[in-house]
Design a protein around this motif. Sequence first.
Motif, PDB file in Angstrom:
ATOM      1  N   ALA A   1      35.741  36.648  38.559  1.00 37.95           N
ATOM      2  CA  ALA A   1      36.909  36.566  37.809  1.00 37.95           C
ATOM      3  C   ALA A   1      37.473  35.234  38.093  1.00 37.95           C
ATOM      4  O   ALA A   1      38.512  34.735  37.372  1.00 37.95           O
TER       5      ALA A   1
ATOM      6  N   VAL B   1      39.142  42.084  39.729  1.00 39.26           N
ATOM      7  CA  VAL B   1      39.723  41.183  38.572  1.00 39.26           C
ATOM      8  C   VAL B   1      41.153  40.929  38.762  1.00 39.26           C
ATOM      9  O   VAL B   1      41.607  39.830  38.382  1.00 39.26           O
TER      10      VAL B   1
ATOM     11  N   ALA C   1      33.987  40.927  42.267  1.00 45.49           N
ATOM     12  CA  ALA C   1      34.636  40.701  41.117  1.00 45.49           C
ATOM     13  C   ALA C   1      35.587  39.845  40.930  1.00 45.49           C
ATOM     14  O   ALA C   1      35.873  39.022  40.141  1.00 45.49           O
ATOM     15  N   SER C   2      36.423  39.752  41.909  1.00 38.95           N
ATOM     16  CA  SER C   2      37.279  38.814  42.124  1.00 38.95           C
ATOM     17  C   SER C   2      36.758  37.451  42.171  1.00 38.95           C
ATOM     18  O   SER C   2      37.365  36.483  41.554  1.00 38.95           O
TER      19      SER C   2
END
Length: 391
Positions: A63, A112, A59-60
């Motif tokens: 994002a 995120v 997710a990082s």
Amino acid sequence: MTPPTGIPDRTLFWGMALSQLIGWGTVYVPFPLLVGPMEAELGWSRVLLNGGFTAGLLASGLAAVPAGRWLDRHGPRAMMNSGMLAAALLLLAMSLVHQPAAYVLVWVLIGVVQAMCLWTTAMAVVVAEARDVTRTVTAITFVTGFTATLFIPLTGAMIDLFGWRGALRALAALQLAGFALTVFTLRQARGPVPGAMRRNGPGLWARLQQPAFLGLALCFAAHAFISTGLGAHLIPLLRERGWPEATVLLLAAAHGPCQVAARALMFAAGRRVTMRAVGRFATALLPVAMLALALGRDSLALTIVFVLCFAMGDGLLTIVRSAGSAEILGREGFGAISGALSAVSMLPRTAAPLLIALVWEGAGGYGPVPWMLAAVGLLAAAGFIAAARPR
């Protein structure tokens, strides 16, 4: 070109260094220490627990580009401040989980938040604000290099005192201090340049196709694969070679001090060296280190050469990742560019531990792994050389 008045370099250094130390020390470093007690209390599999963490990393990466584009358009204050506050709230939420779905969701949201306020975004702010980017980034890495040294024993002590849920609540309280530091640091941040998104230069997609970006992407993806893979497997690899346990732990622990020593030399050199020269040197050390590891199965001397070369290259590339990218690609739109470089590195970073484990299982040992990593190190060096070529 020197940026107009904004955050003084001294304020930028202390604010970013301490807030990043706390940020990584609360939302990333503690995870390996939490797995055991969470597994014991909740009865979840280690695969599930690690899967949530991996989902956060992915997710990082996803994002990173939107976060960088926001930074370029609107400046850092709103995004970084809200991200640091959200990190504290998510740590509190993690301390309350009882269901696997909630656990995974919290990790995704933490991923995120990492893209909003941790290293990639923070270094984009330094590139935009600092008068002397290289020295400011280098000085910040001195402080953040001690994150694990401080937070591993601190988290362990808090787990012993309060249990894993109480430890997460204590980490959330510490993260609030990081939030306050970020608010204080960014109060003088310059906003985005008026009309910056309407310039006549190439758009983001065109810049991502430029040879310099592609070379850096290859370099940093290869470096991420090596550093994460060895982070997970170095100790068992050295144990397999029959070294005494004290020697194994000493060799592994030497990585941090050697990193700091390389950064100290870089700081002392100052403007006498360019980031292109530092990057060429650092990436050349990677295949040399892996070859020493491959050839040094029974040689302590070659294993020490590996430790020194790998730690120095790893430490310098942390600086090159920010200051070197800015030197090669320029400061304009650096938030989105930095986010894209981070996104490209995310898949090799998450895949490396599993792929090396599969090689170990298939080969019945770690024998082929250093040779594979030497080839990846050559890719990193080739990528940087291509990116740094004058144009």
